[in-house]
Design a protein around this motif. Structure first.
Motif, PDB file in Angstrom:
ATOM      1  N   SER A 391       5.379  12.504  -3.157  1.00 11.67           N
ATOM      2  CA  SER A 391       4.892  11.390  -3.970  1.00 11.67           C
ATOM      3  C   SER A 391       5.371  10.058  -3.420  1.00 11.67           C
ATOM      4  O   SER A 391       4.628   9.066  -3.410  1.00 11.67           O
ATOM      5  CB  SER A 391       5.328  11.557  -5.426  1.00 11.67           C
ATOM      6  N   ALA A 392       6.628  10.022  -2.953  1.00  7.51           N
ATOM      7  CA  ALA A 392       7.136   8.783  -2.366  1.00  7.51           C
ATOM      8  C   ALA A 392       6.404   8.455  -1.068  1.00  7.51           C
ATOM      9  O   ALA A 392       6.080   7.293  -0.799  1.00  7.51           O
ATOM     10  CB  ALA A 392       8.635   8.903  -2.127  1.00  7.51           C
ATOM     11  N   ALA A 393       6.140   9.482  -0.262  1.00  9.99           N
ATOM     12  CA  ALA A 393       5.410   9.248   0.985  1.00  9.99           C
ATOM     13  C   ALA A 393       4.015   8.714   0.714  1.00  9.99           C
ATOM     14  O   ALA A 393       3.522   7.814   1.418  1.00  9.99           O
ATOM     15  CB  ALA A 393       5.335  10.543   1.790  1.00  9.99           C
ATOM     16  N   ALA A 394       3.355   9.243  -0.315  1.00 11.38           N
ATOM     17  CA  ALA A 394       2.002   8.779  -0.644  1.00 11.38           C
ATOM     18  C   ALA A 394       1.989   7.294  -0.974  1.00 11.38           C
ATOM     19  O   ALA A 394       0.979   6.608  -0.751  1.00 11.38           O
ATOM     20  CB  ALA A 394       1.454   9.587  -1.815  1.00 11.38           C
ATOM     21  N   GLY A 395       3.092   6.781  -1.486  1.00  8.99           N
ATOM     22  CA  GLY A 395       3.163   5.362  -1.794  1.00  8.99           C
ATOM     23  C   GLY A 395       3.075   4.478  -0.570  1.00  8.99           C
ATOM     24  O   GLY A 395       2.734   3.282  -0.687  1.00  8.99           O
ATOM     25  N   TYR A 396       3.373   5.041   0.613  1.00  7.04           N
ATOM     26  CA  TYR A 396       3.298   4.259   1.846  1.00  7.04           C
ATOM     27  C   TYR A 396       1.943   4.392   2.548  1.00  7.04           C
ATOM     28  O   TYR A 396       1.716   3.767   3.583  1.00  7.04           O
ATOM     29  CB  TYR A 396       4.407   4.682   2.810  1.00  7.04           C
ATOM     30  N   THR A 397       1.057   5.200   2.001  1.00  7.47           N
ATOM     31  CA  THR A 397      -0.237   5.397   2.645  1.00  7.47           C
ATOM     32  C   THR A 397      -1.027   4.102   2.813  1.00  7.47           C
ATOM     33  O   THR A 397      -1.594   3.869   3.899  1.00  7.47           O
ATOM     34  CB  THR A 397      -1.058   6.446   1.875  1.00  7.47           C
ATOM     35  N   PRO A 398      -1.109   3.220   1.818  1.00  4.22           N
ATOM     36  CA  PRO A 398      -1.811   1.953   2.049  1.00  4.22           C
ATOM     37  C   PRO A 398      -1.199   1.140   3.190  1.00  4.22           C
ATOM     38  O   PRO A 398      -1.929   0.470   3.936  1.00  4.22           O
ATOM     39  CB  PRO A 398      -1.674   1.217   0.703  1.00  4.22           C
ATOM     40  N   TRP A 399       0.116   1.222   3.339  1.00  2.06           N
ATOM     41  CA  TRP A 399       0.778   0.469   4.412  1.00  2.06           C
ATOM     42  C   TRP A 399       0.388   1.022   5.777  1.00  2.06           C
ATOM     43  O   TRP A 399       0.031   0.254   6.689  1.00  2.06           O
ATOM     44  CB  TRP A 399       2.298   0.530   4.221  1.00  2.06           C
ATOM     45  N   VAL A 400       0.434   2.360   5.948  1.00  6.17           N
ATOM     46  CA  VAL A 400       0.093   2.915   7.250  1.00  6.17           C
ATOM     47  C   VAL A 400      -1.387   2.700   7.562  1.00  6.17           C
ATOM     48  O   VAL A 400      -1.756   2.452   8.715  1.00  6.17           O
ATOM     49  CB  VAL A 400       0.480   4.416   7.361  1.00  6.17           C
ATOM     50  N   GLU A 401      -2.240   2.762   6.550  1.00  4.88           N
ATOM     51  CA  GLU A 401      -3.669   2.532   6.786  1.00  4.88           C
ATOM     52  C   GLU A 401      -3.932   1.107   7.236  1.00  4.88           C
ATOM     53  O   GLU A 401      -4.699   0.862   8.179  1.00  4.88           O
ATOM     54  CB  GLU A 401      -4.457   2.841   5.515  1.00  4.88           C
ATOM     55  N   ALA A 402      -3.306   0.147   6.571  1.00  2.30           N
ATOM     56  CA  ALA A 402      -3.532  -1.265   6.919  1.00  2.30           C
ATOM     57  C   ALA A 402      -3.020  -1.569   8.317  1.00  2.30           C
ATOM     58  O   ALA A 402      -3.678  -2.287   9.097  1.00  2.30           O
ATOM     59  CB  ALA A 402      -2.852  -2.170   5.889  1.00  2.30           C
ATOM     60  N   LEU A 403      -1.857  -1.032   8.664  1.00  2.00           N
ATOM     61  CA  LEU A 403      -1.308  -1.301   9.991  1.00  2.00           C
ATOM     62  C   LEU A 403      -2.147  -0.634  11.073  1.00  2.00           C
ATOM     63  O   LEU A 403      -2.428  -1.237  12.114  1.00  2.00           O
ATOM     64  CB  LEU A 403       0.140  -0.826  10.052  1.00  2.00           C
ATOM     65  N   ALA A 404      -2.570   0.602  10.842  1.00  2.00           N
ATOM     66  CA  ALA A 404      -3.425   1.281  11.823  1.00  2.00           C
ATOM     67  C   ALA A 404      -4.734   0.525  12.020  1.00  2.00           C
ATOM     68  O   ALA A 404      -5.225   0.393  13.153  1.00  2.00           O
ATOM     69  CB  ALA A 404      -3.692   2.717  11.384  1.00  2.00           C
ATOM     70  N   ASP A 405      -5.311   0.004  10.934  1.00  2.00           N
ATOM     71  CA  ASP A 405      -6.559  -0.752  11.047  1.00  2.00           C
ATOM     72  C   ASP A 405      -6.371  -2.019  11.872  1.00  2.00           C
ATOM     73  O   ASP A 405      -7.256  -2.417  12.633  1.00  2.00           O
ATOM     74  CB  ASP A 405      -7.094  -1.099   9.657  1.00  2.00           C
ATOM     75  N   ARG A 406      -5.218  -2.650  11.734  1.00  2.00           N
ATOM     76  CA  ARG A 406      -4.951  -3.861  12.529  1.00  2.00           C
ATOM     77  C   ARG A 406      -4.780  -3.510  14.002  1.00  2.00           C
ATOM     78  O   ARG A 406      -5.303  -4.213  14.889  1.00  2.00           O
ATOM     79  CB  ARG A 406      -3.687  -4.557  11.997  1.00  2.00           C
ATOM     80  N   LEU A 407      -4.105  -2.428  14.294  1.00  2.00           N
ATOM     81  CA  LEU A 407      -3.822  -2.080  15.680  1.00  2.00           C
ATOM     82  C   LEU A 407      -5.037  -1.519  16.411  1.00  2.00           C
ATOM     83  O   LEU A 407      -5.126  -1.624  17.639  1.00  2.00           O
ATOM     84  CB  LEU A 407      -2.677  -1.061  15.736  1.00  2.00           C
ATOM     85  N   ARG A 408      -5.984  -0.926  15.671  1.00  6.10           N
ATOM     86  CA  ARG A 408      -7.147  -0.348  16.339  1.00  6.10           C
ATOM     87  C   ARG A 408      -8.046  -1.418  16.937  1.00  6.10           C
ATOM     88  O   ARG A 408      -8.850  -1.136  17.832  1.00  6.10           O
ATOM     89  CB  ARG A 408      -7.929   0.542  15.382  1.00  6.10           C
TER      90      ARG A 408
END
Length: 461
Positions: A391-408
């Motif tokens: 559950s704690a890891a799921a809270g970081y999903t928006p962060w990893v998605e946003a950063l991956a979108d910027r780097l792509r």
């Protein structure tokens, strides 16, 4: 499955002694269901552990007749746990661990549960190698079906580019030998299309000669210039050099100076497979970047056997990761600065970005030649955050998605082997355009009922 519609007792009868079966009441169940890294708490209704193809056949025939959902574990770890789920009939292939080396013929035939480390050590004893990833604990079945990007990719291609044939058990329990001549449509699909089409019980690979390599780890301060510089230097290097870059906060490891623990560093895991006499010139641009950043904090680059780079697996423990994979055409200083700022501001117990520089032999193959369609990408990335619980890891999903979108940087696509889930958006991104259409047609021919859906799932056309 919320309601089990089949009986493990009936499954045991159907197996008729051809494969061990573990159920929740058995003493060995907890060990059997555990995957690395920890924190994945799926509980299959039963786990079949076949030691030969016959056991796989019986398990799949039972699953089809009983309507049991199947999940396949191909021998090694599963970072996001796609090889197991609650209530399924699990197929654990670790018992399919045979490895036959034809040294003179330069081929190897391996069971679907062999790990990359075991294979690489055995082949390395004869001065031979097949390109897998960069971790010894991964199962060769899973990494091969999804593509296979690792320390020899730029020099010798992806794992699928070295696959000569395979034994595939289909959803109805039929055993097929597939290669360029027998079932070529299925052979095309399993080279990158994942576990959508059957269980790979044996795989036949080409072996290439390999002498000592120059490889290991360079650890240095992470700055926008050093991160972008390593990527650019690796991209411009001769194809015999492959670099896998991790950008992260330094863990409290004894080899890392204490004053750098918790600070942003770059860790370049590299492999030069050309002549040892040419290594210094090939590595000089990377070393120049490291020197400009303040010098190496750790320099573990050595000359030695290739198998020496292929140790270990994912970290043990109970932490859970969330992540997003992406492709990019490069990484400039602006993107690197954004990456470092995001890593600095995130409060996850561990957060990192992995950047694998592609090109070379990966790009030599036409995109339509295999089901891996991203041959033109220069960079394969993965952003991850680790937390104590799911559950704690799921809270970081928006962060990893946003950063991956910027780097792509606007480039579409994901790498199936690094996918967090197997949903329709992920599958379409992994298999774009005509690749999807062709895979869907093969799926319709060999698995029309979508028995194999515990993966980056392609729906039958």
């Amino acid at each position: 499955m919320s309601i089990l519609t089949w009986s493990p007792t009936d499954l045991r009868t159907a197996l008729d002694g051809t494969a061990p079966l573990v159920v929740p009441d058995d003493d060995g169940y907890e060990d059997a269901r555990r995957v690395e890294p920890g924190g994945i708490e799926h509980r299959p209704a039963a786990i079949v552990r076949p030691t030969d193809t016959a056991g796989v056949v019986r398990a799949l025939r039972f699953a089809r007749e009983a309507g049991a959902e199947v999940a396949v574990r191909s021998g090694g770890h599963s970072v996001f746990g796609l090889g197991t789920r609650d209530g399924v009939l699990g197929l654990d292939l670790r018992g399919l661990d045979s490895l036959d080396l034809d040294v003179s013929g330069r081929t190897a035939t391996a069971g679907g549960g062999v790990t990359a480390g075991a294979y690489t050590r055995a082949a390395g004893a004869h001065g031979l190698a097949t390109p897998f990833g960069d971790t010894g604990g991964v199962g060769i079945g899973g990494i091969t079906l999804g593509g296979g990007v690792g320390l020899l990719s730029r020099a010798r291609g992806m794992t699928i580019d070295n696959l000569l044939g395979a034994e595939i058990v289909t959803a109805d329990g039929e055993v097929l030998q597939v290669d360029d001549e027998e079932h070529p449509d299925l052979f095309w699909a399993v080279r990158g299309g994942g576990g959508n089409f059957g269980v790979a019980t044996r795989l036949r690979f080409a072996l290439g000669e390999i002498s000592d390599v120059v490889g290991g780890t360079l650890l240095a301060p992470a700055t926008p210039a050093s991160v972008a510089g390593i990527v650019a230097a690796a991209d411009a290097a001769p194809r015999e050099l492959t670099v896998i870059l991790m950008v992260m906060t330094a863990p409290p490891m004894p080899m890392i100076p204490a004053e750098w623990h918790g600070r942003l560093v770059l860790m370049a895991n590299l492999c030069w497979s050309g002549t040892t006499s040419g290594a210094d010139a090939a590595l000089a641009p990377l070393r120049d970047v490291v020197t400009a950043a303040g010098g190496a904090l750790v320099d573990g680059v050595r000359t030695g056997p290739y198998a020496g780079l292929f140790e270990g697996g994912p970290p043990s423990g109970t932490a859970v990761a969330t992540g997003r994979t992406f492709f990019a055409d490069g990484l400039d200083e602006s993107a690197a600065a954004h990456l470092l700022a995001e890593l600095e501001s995130c409060d996850a117990m561990m957060r990192a970005a992995q950047l694998r520089v592609l090109g070379g032999a990966v790009a030599d193959v036409a995109p339509e030649a295999t089901a891996y369609a991203h041959r033109g990408a220069r960079l394969l990335g993965n952003v991850a955050a680790v937390a104590p619980t799911a559950s704690a890891a799921a809270g970081y999903t928006p962060w990893v998605e946003a950063l991956a979108d910027r780097l792509r940087g606007g480039r579409e696509g994901v790498y199936a082997n690094f996918a967090l889930d197997g949903g329709p958006d992920t599958a379409r991104a992994a298999y774009p355009g005509t690749t999807w259409d062709r895979l869907a047609a093969v799926k319709r021919a060999y698995d029309p009922d979508n028995v194999f859906r515990g993966n980056v799932n392609v729906l039958p056309a």
